[in-house]
Design an enzyme around this catalytic site. Structure first.
Site, PDB file in Angstrom:
ATOM      1  N   PHE A   1     -42.094  54.988 -16.065  1.00 18.15           N
ATOM      2  CA  PHE A   1     -43.174  54.100 -15.652  1.00 18.15           C
ATOM      3  C   PHE A   1     -44.267  54.222 -16.705  1.00 18.15           C
ATOM      4  O   PHE A   1     -44.341  55.204 -17.435  1.00 18.15           O
ATOM      5  CB  PHE A   1     -43.719  54.510 -14.274  1.00 18.15           C
ATOM      6  CG  PHE A   1     -43.122  53.726 -13.148  1.00 18.15           C
ATOM      7  CD1 PHE A   1     -41.839  53.986 -12.717  1.00 18.15           C
ATOM      8  CD2 PHE A   1     -43.842  52.714 -12.511  1.00 18.15           C
ATOM      9  CE1 PHE A   1     -41.275  53.265 -11.677  1.00 18.15           C
ATOM     10  CE2 PHE A   1     -43.292  51.986 -11.468  1.00 18.15           C
ATOM     11  CZ  PHE A   1     -42.013  52.258 -11.053  1.00 18.15           C
TER      12      PHE A   1
ATOM     13  N   LYS B   1     -44.861  52.535 -25.962  1.00 14.78           N
ATOM     14  CA  LYS B   1     -44.386  53.692 -25.192  1.00 14.78           C
ATOM     15  C   LYS B   1     -42.867  53.702 -25.041  1.00 14.78           C
ATOM     16  O   LYS B   1     -42.241  54.747 -25.157  1.00 14.78           O
ATOM     17  CB  LYS B   1     -45.063  53.701 -23.814  1.00 14.78           C
ATOM     18  CG  LYS B   1     -45.239  55.089 -23.246  1.00 14.78           C
ATOM     19  CD  LYS B   1     -46.139  55.118 -22.021  1.00 14.78           C
ATOM     20  CE  LYS B   1     -47.576  55.430 -22.357  1.00 14.78           C
ATOM     21  NZ  LYS B   1     -48.427  55.523 -21.171  1.00 14.78           N
TER      22      LYS B   1
ATOM     23  N   LYS C   1     -61.026  83.411  -8.289  1.00 19.86           N
ATOM     24  CA  LYS C   1     -61.896  82.232  -8.285  1.00 19.86           C
ATOM     25  C   LYS C   1     -62.979  82.396  -9.341  1.00 19.86           C
ATOM     26  O   LYS C   1     -63.650  83.437  -9.396  1.00 19.86           O
ATOM     27  CB  LYS C   1     -62.532  82.091  -6.898  1.00 19.86           C
ATOM     28  CG  LYS C   1     -63.407  80.884  -6.781  1.00 19.86           C
ATOM     29  CD  LYS C   1     -64.060  80.808  -5.419  1.00 19.86           C
ATOM     30  CE  LYS C   1     -65.066  79.663  -5.409  1.00 19.86           C
ATOM     31  NZ  LYS C   1     -65.900  79.687  -4.212  1.00 19.86           N
TER      32      LYS C   1
ATOM     33  N   ASN D   1     -54.291  63.752 -10.332  1.00 24.57           N
ATOM     34  CA  ASN D   1     -54.609  62.329 -10.498  1.00 24.57           C
ATOM     35  C   ASN D   1     -54.422  61.604  -9.170  1.00 24.57           C
ATOM     36  O   ASN D   1     -54.101  62.223  -8.156  1.00 24.57           O
ATOM     37  CB  ASN D   1     -53.731  61.719 -11.607  1.00 24.57           C
ATOM     38  CG  ASN D   1     -52.264  61.903 -11.293  1.00 24.57           C
ATOM     39  OD1 ASN D   1     -51.766  61.369 -10.318  1.00 24.57           O
ATOM     40  ND2 ASN D   1     -51.574  62.686 -12.124  1.00 24.57           N
TER      41      ASN D   1
ATOM     42  N   ASP E   1     -50.652  65.342 -18.524  1.00 20.61           N
ATOM     43  CA  ASP E   1     -50.302  65.577 -19.925  1.00 20.61           C
ATOM     44  C   ASP E   1     -50.710  66.979 -20.380  1.00 20.61           C
ATOM     45  O   ASP E   1     -50.164  67.514 -21.327  1.00 20.61           O
ATOM     46  CB  ASP E   1     -50.973  64.523 -20.814  1.00 20.61           C
ATOM     47  CG  ASP E   1     -50.315  63.164 -20.617  1.00 20.61           C
ATOM     48  OD1 ASP E   1     -49.074  63.119 -20.600  1.00 20.61           O
ATOM     49  OD2 ASP E   1     -51.034  62.161 -20.453  1.00 20.61           O
TER      50      ASP E   1
ATOM     51  N   LYS F   1     -40.761  56.890 -26.249  1.00 20.89           N
ATOM     52  CA  LYS F   1     -40.060  57.758 -25.284  1.00 20.89           C
ATOM     53  C   LYS F   1     -38.543  57.599 -25.380  1.00 20.89           C
ATOM     54  O   LYS F   1     -37.802  58.509 -25.053  1.00 20.89           O
ATOM     55  CB  LYS F   1     -40.497  57.436 -23.855  1.00 20.89           C
ATOM     56  CG  LYS F   1     -42.008  57.519 -23.645  1.00 20.89           C
ATOM     57  CD  LYS F   1     -42.375  58.689 -22.779  1.00 20.89           C
ATOM     58  CE  LYS F   1     -43.861  58.688 -22.480  1.00 20.89           C
ATOM     59  NZ  LYS F   1     -44.307  59.900 -21.803  1.00 20.89           N
TER      60      LYS F   1
HETATM   61  O1  PMT Z   1     -47.934  56.996  -6.606  1.00 26.72           O
HETATM   62  P1  PMT Z   1     -48.610  55.660  -6.344  1.00 26.72           P
HETATM   63  O2  PMT Z   1     -49.992  55.813  -5.739  1.00 26.72           O
HETATM   64  O3  PMT Z   1     -47.734  54.745  -5.545  1.00 26.72           O
HETATM   65  O4  PMT Z   1     -48.859  54.963  -7.751  1.00 26.72           O
HETATM   66  C1  PMT Z   1     -47.784  54.604  -8.541  1.00 26.72           C
HETATM   67  C2  PMT Z   1     -48.026  54.927 -10.022  1.00 26.72           C
HETATM   68  C3  PMT Z   1     -49.191  54.098 -10.519  1.00 26.72           C
HETATM   69  C4  PMT Z   1     -48.337  56.418 -10.208  1.00 26.72           C
HETATM   70  C5  PMT Z   1     -46.696  54.594 -10.767  1.00 26.72           C
HETATM   71  O5  PMT Z   1     -46.411  53.221 -10.558  1.00 26.72           O
HETATM   72  C6  PMT Z   1     -46.803  54.927 -12.265  1.00 26.72           C
HETATM   73  O6  PMT Z   1     -47.293  54.170 -13.064  1.00 26.72           O
HETATM   74  N1  PMT Z   1     -46.294  56.139 -12.657  1.00 26.72           N
HETATM   75  C7  PMT Z   1     -46.355  56.651 -13.999  1.00 26.72           C
HETATM   76  C8  PMT Z   1     -47.676  57.303 -14.258  1.00 26.72           C
HETATM   77  C9  PMT Z   1     -47.754  57.919 -15.652  1.00 26.72           C
HETATM   78  O7  PMT Z   1     -47.776  59.108 -15.770  1.00 26.72           O
HETATM   79  O8  PMT Z   1     -47.710  57.051 -16.612  1.00 26.72           O
HETATM   80  P2  PMT Z   1     -47.834  57.456 -18.217  1.00 26.72           P
HETATM   81  O9  PMT Z   1     -47.942  56.156 -18.896  1.00 26.72           O
HETATM   82  O10 PMT Z   1     -48.889  58.452 -18.396  1.00 26.72           O
HETATM   83  O11 PMT Z   1     -46.444  58.153 -18.526  1.00 26.72           O
HETATM   84  C10 PMT Z   1     -45.311  57.412 -18.936  1.00 26.72           C
HETATM   85  C11 PMT Z   1     -44.048  58.034 -18.352  1.00 26.72           C
HETATM   86  O12 PMT Z   1     -43.873  59.346 -18.881  1.00 26.72           O
HETATM   87  C12 PMT Z   1     -44.033  58.181 -16.845  1.00 26.72           C
HETATM   88  O13 PMT Z   1     -42.749  57.817 -16.396  1.00 26.72           O
HETATM   89  C13 PMT Z   1     -44.303  59.644 -16.607  1.00 26.72           C
HETATM   90  O14 PMT Z   1     -43.644  60.103 -15.429  1.00 26.72           O
HETATM   91  C14 PMT Z   1     -43.721  60.286 -17.857  1.00 26.72           C
HETATM   92  N2  PMT Z   1     -44.396  61.509 -18.307  1.00 26.72           N
HETATM   93  C15 PMT Z   1     -45.715  61.527 -18.591  1.00 26.72           C
HETATM   94  C16 PMT Z   1     -46.310  62.663 -19.079  1.00 26.72           C
HETATM   95  C17 PMT Z   1     -45.522  63.817 -19.261  1.00 26.72           C
HETATM   96  N3  PMT Z   1     -46.053  64.933 -19.716  1.00 26.72           N
HETATM   97  N4  PMT Z   1     -44.214  63.784 -18.977  1.00 26.72           N
HETATM   98  C18 PMT Z   1     -43.628  62.649 -18.510  1.00 26.72           C
HETATM   99  O15 PMT Z   1     -42.432  62.638 -18.257  1.00 26.72           O
END
Ligand code: PMT
Length: 419
Positions: free
Chosen positions: A320, A334, A285, A209, A275, A338
């Site tokens: 985040f 969320k 490949k 991403n 995810d 979580k």
């Molecule tokens: O890196 P930059 O370019 O500075 O950009 C910053 C950012 C936009 C990436 C950052 O500010 C941000 O939003 N990070 C979280 C991105 C994300 O995965 O969001 P989500 O809403 O999909 O996930 C929610 C939370 O669960 C996140 O804290 C993520 O780390 C966590 N997660 C998600 C999926 C997963 N399988 N396991 C997780 O722990």
């Protein structure tokens, strides 16, 4: 607040309020700080070099090209200081600093200064209300400079209005508070994740991403400047004065977090974790001639954040939330799903914030339903504000956990002595 031994650099510009700074220097010295003063030549129309020298018990710096040492003065003054205060700050100096001018020693030091800067402006009320001055102040604020706004009242130029230097108490307290900031997370271990995870498809291709790792790095830098022991678990190549754990996939990130989790106090998941990962990684490949169409089978990655929240004891866990629509609605859902203490919601559909940008704008949600919006600013300013907001709460949680341990030990001791 103990400022004993701290190095304060005071910049004085040409304004009638310059005389008030003599009293401020005396207060800092009385509190045990080391004070150095750098003046613009105009400041000396209002206060003498001898007064400043006697009060600070140090040489007063004015001209840039008095060559006494091998190192340029503006660099050594900037490096030595823990904080830089400019008071009174004239409209002229504010604008020069905002635009990156370095045409005298004071503005050159400001240009080379990378730690916390506090500016206390003082000027005529019409100058204060001037749009360009206000734009320059906003620019400085968004870079993390603290502006102590002037007060309203009778001005030396004969006007009534906003422009008078704020009280010395306010300036003194702001500097002391800032100096104690570097100890706010002393003794705490903060683990931060950053960057987008990489899920390999074959030796050539992968799923990932747009995360650049900037938000996570800004948080790690802020936590370090607050005195924490920092571990940054990241998918990016980073060099920093704290522990870096380089990872690639979501599973790698989970393993690295598991190793740090138990002995950490605060965990902030700024990484964009995939995810899904491919079910069957192809060792070779994949050939395009073989497939007219290609369907990749994906399996779900663990929800690392959720799993950490389920096993947390004393830790403060912060997630985040990256959303492209219905930011607050989705964020509320969320945080409940979580189970984290805080969730930092950001809109990744906007080009000027979020993924890859230098800036961000976020809403901090807490588990009790509280919300706080942080207006658009550089990621380092946002990082600092996030940490300031969550540390107070985290401190009291950690304190309670410690208290629980203490009570347990005490009651066990009592039970032991009674038996
Ligand atoms: O890196 P930059 O370019 O500075 O950009 C910053 C950012 C936009 C990436 C950052 O500010 C941000 O939003 N990070 C979280 C991105 C994300 O995965 O969001 P989500 O809403 O999909 O996930 C929610 C939370 O669960 C996140 O804290 C993520 O780390 C966590 N997660 C998600 C999926 C997963 N399988 N396991 C997780 O722990």
């Amino acid at each position: 607040m103990n400022i004993q031994g701290k190095n304060i650099l005071i910049g004085i510009t040409g304004g009638i309020a310059a005389y008030k700074i003599c009293e401020l220097i005396r207060r800092f010295k009385k509190s045990g700080a080391n004070v150095k003063v750098v003046c613009t030549p105009n400041a000396l129309n209002f206060v003498t070099k001898l007064t400043l020298q006697n009060l600070s018990q140090n040489e007063v710096y004015i001209e840039e090209f008095e060559i006494k040492k091998w190192r340029p003065e503006h660099i050594s003054l900037a490096d030595e200081a823990d904080i830089m205060l400019i008071a009174p700050a004239s409209a002229n100096t504010i604008s020069k600093i905002a635009q990156g001018f370095a045409d005298n020693l004071l503005t050159s030091v400001a240009c080379a200064f990378s730690k916390k800067m506090i500016i206390a402006p003082a000027m005529n009320c019409n100058m204060w209300n001037n749009t360009t001055i206000q734009e320059n102040l906003s620019k400085l604020k968004s870079r993390g400079v603290e502006i102590l706004e002037p007060e309203s009242g009778f001005l030396a130029c004969g006007y009534m209005g906003k422009g008078r230097l704020c009280s010395l108490d306010k300036i003194f307290n702001a500097v002391c508070e800032e100096l104690s900031y570097s100890e706010k997370l002393k003794g705490k271990k903060v683990v931060i994740t950053s960057g987008g995870t990489i899920e390999d498809i074959d030796p050539v291709r992968y799923i990932s991403n747009y995360s650049s790792g900037k938000m996570g790095a800004a948080l790690a830098n802020s936590a370090k400047s607050m005195g924490a022991e920092v571990v940054l678990i990241t998918t990016k190549n980073v060099e920093a004065p704290y522990k870096i754990v380089k990872v690639k996939s979501a599973l790698d990130m989970q393993k690295a977090l598991d190793e740090e989790f138990e002995i950490s106090d605060i965990i902030i998941m700024a990484a964009a974790v995939a995810d899904y990962r491919v079910k069957n990684y192809s060792q070779q490949k994949m050939k395009k001639e073989v497939n007219e169409e290609l369907t990749l089978e994906l399996v779900k990655n663990p929800d690392i954040l959720k799993e950490l929240c389920e096993k947390k004891t004393h830790q403060c866990v912060v997630g985040f939330c990256a959303e492209s629509e219905n930011l607050l609605e989705n964020a509320k859902e969320k945080i409940a799903k979580k189970g984290c203490d805080y969730l930092i919601a950001n809109d990744i559909s906007r080009k000027d914030i979020g993924f890859g940008s230098e800036n961000n704008e976020v809403v901090i949600l807490d588990k009790n339903g509280g919300q706080k919006r942080l207006e658009k600013a550089s990621k380092s300013v946002i990082a600092r504000k996030i940490l300031e907001n969550i540390t107070q709460k985290c401190h009291s949680e950690l304190y309670k956990a410690k208290q629980r341990g203490y009570e347990l030990t005490e009651s066990v001791c009592r039970a032991d002595s009674e038996s």
